[in-house]
Scaffold this active site. Structure first.
Site, mmCIF file in Angstrom:
data_model
loop_
_atom_site.group_PDB
_atom_site.id
_atom_site.type_symbol
_atom_site.label_atom_id
_atom_site.label_comp_id
_atom_site.label_asym_id
_atom_site.label_seq_id
_atom_site.Cartn_x
_atom_site.Cartn_y
_atom_site.Cartn_z
ATOM 1 C CG ASP A 21 -11.819 -7.676 4.386
ATOM 2 O OD1 ASP A 21 -12.611 -7.827 3.433
ATOM 3 O OD2 ASP A 21 -10.902 -6.822 4.378
ATOM 4 C CB SER A 22 -17.489 -8.931 3.304
ATOM 5 O OG SER A 22 -17.369 -10.331 3.111
ATOM 6 C CE LYS A 52 -10.695 -11.460 -1.563
ATOM 7 N NZ LYS A 52 -10.729 -10.039 -1.175
ATOM 8 C CD GLU A 90 -15.847 -5.620 -4.259
ATOM 9 O OE1 GLU A 90 -14.899 -6.234 -3.724
ATOM 10 O OE2 GLU A 90 -16.818 -5.159 -3.635
HETATM 11 O O1 KIV Z 1 -14.518 -9.582 1.709
HETATM 12 C C1 KIV Z 1 -15.148 -10.070 0.753
HETATM 13 O O2 KIV Z 1 -16.210 -10.681 0.913
HETATM 14 C C2 KIV Z 1 -14.595 -9.900 -0.567
HETATM 15 C C3 KIV Z 1 -15.440 -10.294 -1.738
HETATM 16 C C4 KIV Z 1 -16.600 -9.417 -1.870
HETATM 17 C C5 KIV Z 1 -14.653 -10.396 -2.980
HETATM 18 O O3 KIV Z 1 -13.501 -9.470 -0.707
#
Ligand code: KIV
Length: 279
Positions: A45-46, A114, A183
Site C-alpha cells: 500500500d506504499s 499482508k 520493518e
Molecule cells: O507497503 C509496502 O510497500 C510495505 C513494505 C515496505 C514492507 O509494506
C-alpha cells in the site's frame, strides 16, 4: 515456469537461503522484478505514497489495491505475489477482513495478503488462514499506524516495545501466518525474532539476519528523490537519466527534429496530390 509458493519460502528458511522481495505496482514494474528473479513481489500500500502521491498510506482503498494487484499478477510468471490489505479493510471485524481478503485473492489472482499488526489481529489472521488464504504479518514500523507512532519512527528500541514485538511475531505465527515482515526495528531485535520464529521473517530496516529482505521498487532503482529513510539503498539511479531523456524528447519535438524520416510512414505521391487539388 514454476511459481514460488509459501512452501518454497518455508524451505528457503530451513536451508538458510535468503528470500528476496520487492514491491511493484503495475505490469511493467512486475516484469522487471520477475525477470530479475526476485522471489516474491509485494503490491504494497506504499503505492499510495510512491505512485499516487499521498502523504501516507491511509487513503489507499481496496479498489486501488485490486486494480494494481491485477496488473502485477499479469506481469509475473515466477514470483509469488502478495497484496497489502489497506487501512480499515481488516480492523473492523474478522468477517469483514475475510470478505476483503477473499475479494483481493479472487479479483487479482495473487497468492497471499499482508496485514499490519500483531496480537490485536491474531484472531483475524486465524480466520483468513482458515479460509485457505496465506497471510503475511507486518510488525514494527507499521505505516498504517503513522498517527499513533507520531511519524515513521524506529520501533522496539526499549525493552517494553521490543518484548511486545516479539510477542506479536509469535502470535502471528501461532495464528497461521506464513511469514512476517519486520520493518524499522533494531537489527538485534530482527535477529532475535528471526531465531524464535519457524516461519520466515522479511526485513526492511530490520538488519541482515532476517530470512529475507524487501525494498520498495522506486527506492531500489533510485526513481524517487523525496523520501529517503536510512534503511534504503539505491541499486540504480534512474530518476535523473529519465528526466534527461524526457527533456531531450521535448527539445527534439520543439525543434522539429523528431519524428525523423525513419519514424515516419509514407504513401504514394499521386494520391496526396489528388487530395491536395481536390481540397
Ligand atoms: O507497503 C509496502 O510497500 C510495505 C513494505 C515496505 C514492507 O509494506
Amino acid at each position: 515456469m514454476k511459481r514460488v509458493t509459501v512452501r518454497t519460502m518455508a524451505r528457503m528458511k530451513e536451508n538458510g537461503e535468503k528470500i528476496t522481495m520487492a514491491t511493484a505496482y503495475d505490469y511493467a514494474a512486475a516484469r522487471v522484478v520477475d525477470e530479475a528473479g526476485v522471489d516474491t513481489v509485494l503490491v504494497g500500500d506504499s503505492l499510495g505514497m510512491v505512485v499516487l502521491g499521498y502523504e501516507n498510506t491511509l487513503s489507499v482503498t481496496i479498489d486501488d489495491m485490486i486494480h494494481h494487484g491485477k496488473a502485477v499478477v499479469r506481469g509475473t510468471k515466477r514470483a509469488l505475489v502478495i497484496v497489502d490489505m489497506p487501512f480499515l479493510t481488516y480492523q473492523v471485524s474478522a468477517e469483514e477482513a475475510l470478505r476483503n481478503a477473499g475479494r483481493i485473492i479472487q479479483e487479482t489472482g495473487a497468492t497471499a495478503v499482508k496485514l499490519e499488526g500483531g496480537v490485536e489481529i491474531a484472531e483475524t489472521v486465524k480466520k483468513i488462514v482458515a479460509a485457505g488464504i496465506p497471510v503475511f504479518g507486518h510488525i514494527g514500523l507499521t505505516p498504517q499506524a503513522v498517527g499513533q507512532m507520531g511519524g515513521f519512527v524506529v520501533q522496539g528500541r526499549d525493552e517494553k516495545v521490543a518484548e511486545k514485538l516479539l510477542k506479536d511475531a509469535l502470535a502471528l505465527q501461532a495464528s497461521g501466518a506464513c511469514a512476517v515482515v519486520l520493518e524499522g526495528i533494531p537489527w538485534q531485535l530482527g535477529q532475535l525474532v528471526t531465531e524464535k520464529l519457524t516461519i520466515p521473517t522479511i526485513g526492511i530496516g530490520a538488519g541482515v539476519h532476517c530470512d529475507g529482505q524487501v525494498l520498495v521498487y522506486h527506492d531500489i532503482l533510485g526513481l524517487q528523490t523525496e523520501i529517503r529513510p536510512k534503511f534504503v539503498k539505491n541499486f540504480g539511479q534512474f530518476f535523473t537519466p529519465m528526466v534527461e531523456a524526457m527533456r531531450n524528447y521535448a527539445a527534439e519535438v520543439k525543434a522539429s527534429a523528431f519524428p525523423a524520416e525513419e519514424h515516419t510512414f509514407t504513401m504514394e505521391e499521386k494520391i496526396i496530390e489528388k487530395l491536395r487539388e481536390k481540397y
